[in-house]
Write an enzyme that holds these catalytic residues in place. Sequence first.
Site, PDB file in Angstrom:
ATOM      1  N   ARG A   1     -19.860  16.910 -18.197  1.00 49.24           N
ATOM      2  CA  ARG A   1     -20.261  15.747 -18.990  1.00 49.24           C
ATOM      3  C   ARG A   1     -21.548  16.076 -19.742  1.00 49.24           C
ATOM      4  O   ARG A   1     -22.500  16.624 -19.170  1.00 49.24           O
ATOM      5  CB  ARG A   1     -20.475  14.544 -18.069  1.00 49.24           C
ATOM      6  CG  ARG A   1     -21.269  13.418 -18.711  1.00 49.24           C
ATOM      7  CD  ARG A   1     -21.165  12.105 -17.981  1.00 49.24           C
ATOM      8  NE  ARG A   1     -22.307  11.236 -18.250  1.00 49.24           N
ATOM      9  CZ  ARG A   1     -22.567  10.644 -19.421  1.00 49.24           C
ATOM     10  NH1 ARG A   1     -21.784  10.849 -20.457  1.00 49.24           N
ATOM     11  NH2 ARG A   1     -23.627   9.865 -19.566  1.00 49.24           N
TER      12      ARG A   1
ATOM     13  N   GLY B   1     -19.679  11.002 -24.258  1.00 49.98           N
ATOM     14  CA  GLY B   1     -19.133   9.650 -24.177  1.00 49.98           C
ATOM     15  C   GLY B   1     -18.399   9.266 -25.454  1.00 49.98           C
ATOM     16  O   GLY B   1     -17.323   8.676 -25.422  1.00 49.98           O
TER      17      GLY B   1
ATOM     18  N   GLY C   1     -24.130  13.918 -21.962  1.00 48.75           N
ATOM     19  CA  GLY C   1     -24.361  12.547 -22.392  1.00 48.75           C
ATOM     20  C   GLY C   1     -25.826  12.236 -22.605  1.00 48.75           C
ATOM     21  O   GLY C   1     -26.671  13.126 -22.635  1.00 48.75           O
TER      22      GLY C   1
ATOM     23  N   ASP D   1     -27.393   6.697 -15.839  1.00 51.69           N
ATOM     24  CA  ASP D   1     -26.302   6.778 -16.812  1.00 51.69           C
ATOM     25  C   ASP D   1     -25.192   5.851 -16.335  1.00 51.69           C
ATOM     26  O   ASP D   1     -25.430   5.016 -15.455  1.00 51.69           O
ATOM     27  CB  ASP D   1     -25.814   8.232 -17.001  1.00 51.69           C
ATOM     28  CG  ASP D   1     -24.731   8.642 -16.006  1.00 51.69           C
ATOM     29  OD1 ASP D   1     -24.792   8.208 -14.830  1.00 51.69           O
ATOM     30  OD2 ASP D   1     -23.840   9.411 -16.396  1.00 51.69           O
ATOM     31  N   MET D   2     -23.997   5.976 -16.894  1.00 50.56           N
ATOM     32  CA  MET D   2     -22.928   5.052 -16.515  1.00 50.56           C
ATOM     33  C   MET D   2     -21.606   5.745 -16.159  1.00 50.56           C
ATOM     34  O   MET D   2     -20.592   5.067 -16.007  1.00 50.56           O
ATOM     35  CB  MET D   2     -22.706   4.022 -17.637  1.00 50.56           C
ATOM     36  CG  MET D   2     -23.950   3.192 -17.923  1.00 50.56           C
ATOM     37  SD  MET D   2     -23.652   1.804 -19.010  1.00 50.56           S
ATOM     38  CE  MET D   2     -22.749   0.697 -17.905  1.00 50.56           C
TER      39      MET D   2
ATOM     40  N   SER E   1     -32.353   9.533 -23.779  1.00 48.18           N
ATOM     41  CA  SER E   1     -32.390   8.835 -25.076  1.00 48.18           C
ATOM     42  C   SER E   1     -33.434   7.726 -25.081  1.00 48.18           C
ATOM     43  O   SER E   1     -33.934   7.334 -26.131  1.00 48.18           O
ATOM     44  CB  SER E   1     -31.014   8.235 -25.386  1.00 48.18           C
ATOM     45  OG  SER E   1     -30.615   7.350 -24.354  1.00 48.18           O
ATOM     46  N   ASP E   2     -33.739   7.210 -23.896  1.00 49.30           N
ATOM     47  CA  ASP E   2     -34.702   6.106 -23.800  1.00 49.30           C
ATOM     48  C   ASP E   2     -35.289   6.119 -22.395  1.00 49.30           C
ATOM     49  O   ASP E   2     -34.739   6.765 -21.509  1.00 49.30           O
ATOM     50  CB  ASP E   2     -34.012   4.760 -24.067  1.00 49.30           C
ATOM     51  CG  ASP E   2     -32.800   4.545 -23.161  1.00 49.30           C
ATOM     52  OD1 ASP E   2     -31.809   5.286 -23.323  1.00 49.30           O
ATOM     53  OD2 ASP E   2     -32.855   3.676 -22.286  1.00 49.30           O
TER      54      ASP E   2
HETATM   55  N1  HPA Z   1     -28.802   2.743 -18.891  1.00 50.45           N
HETATM   56  C1  HPA Z   1     -27.630   3.266 -18.573  1.00 50.45           C
HETATM   57  N2  HPA Z   1     -27.098   4.277 -19.222  1.00 50.45           N
HETATM   58  C2  HPA Z   1     -27.797   4.805 -20.230  1.00 50.45           C
HETATM   59  C3  HPA Z   1     -29.032   4.312 -20.606  1.00 50.45           C
HETATM   60  C4  HPA Z   1     -29.561   3.228 -19.891  1.00 50.45           C
HETATM   61  O1  HPA Z   1     -30.654   2.726 -20.184  1.00 50.45           O
HETATM   62  N3  HPA Z   1     -29.469   5.030 -21.667  1.00 50.45           N
HETATM   63  C5  HPA Z   1     -28.522   5.955 -21.902  1.00 50.45           C
HETATM   64  N4  HPA Z   1     -27.510   5.825 -21.044  1.00 50.45           N
END
Ligand code: HPA
Length: 233
Positions: A88, A21, A90, A180-181, A204-205
């Site tokens: 991708r 990203g 990410g 993700d987005m 990541s979270d």
């Molecule tokens: N939401 C959407 N996209 C993301 C998130 C999330 O919490 N963390 C990393 N990419």
Amino acid sequence: MSTPHISANVGDFAETVLMPGDPLRAQYIAENFLDDAVQVTGVRNMYGFTGTYKGKPVSIMGSGMGIPSMSIYARELIVSFGVKNIIRIGTCGGIGSDIKIRDVIFAQGASTDSNVNRARVRGTDFAAIANFDLLLNGVNAAKDLGIDAKVGNVFTTDTFYQADDTFYKDLDKLGVLAVDMETAGLYGVAAEYGAKAMALFTVSDHVITGEATPADERQTTFNEMVKIALESI
Ligand code: HPA
């Protein structure tokens, strides 16, 4: 030959492009993983580089955040620069209870709350899926590196900040691994323009437990994912 968002010549991009990203991550990969990397575009600071990895040509370019940004770059790379494979790389938010931060996840399919894939086929629910060859190569590369990756359905959202976590809990019940987005947009564009695409992430979270990867560890897990992607080519 330039497009509205990429200033480069035909032939400047390799057939395979890795897309993080963040454009600075693209630069980091080019500088630390590729041989003979050169910058090939930099419109809006969305950097793209081409070099080689173990002798094979490969490009790295930032996608930006969200389906619209990813879709613009993916379409221009495929249609105007002859790119055949987009991977991708990410981060994602973990959803499943057995998903932990730092896990590596492959997006076998990408559900979404975006309308872009419905708009592609007269309002129907197009199933946005990874290209099987890229997915298989990726999963095998992870295995060879001793990384126990997970593979399954992810959810690509237009809304990073949800009102609460009940939405994610409902997705968890359907076995969705992570959020993700970008991925559903990438898979839709690749299908529409005849390219192959695949996405992998590090967690990541965690959107339900709230756990997050400490900043100083993000680089290590990111490097692991880059290695998987490059080895899979
Ligand atoms: N939401 C959407 N996209 C993301 C998130 C999330 O919490 N963390 C990393 N990419």
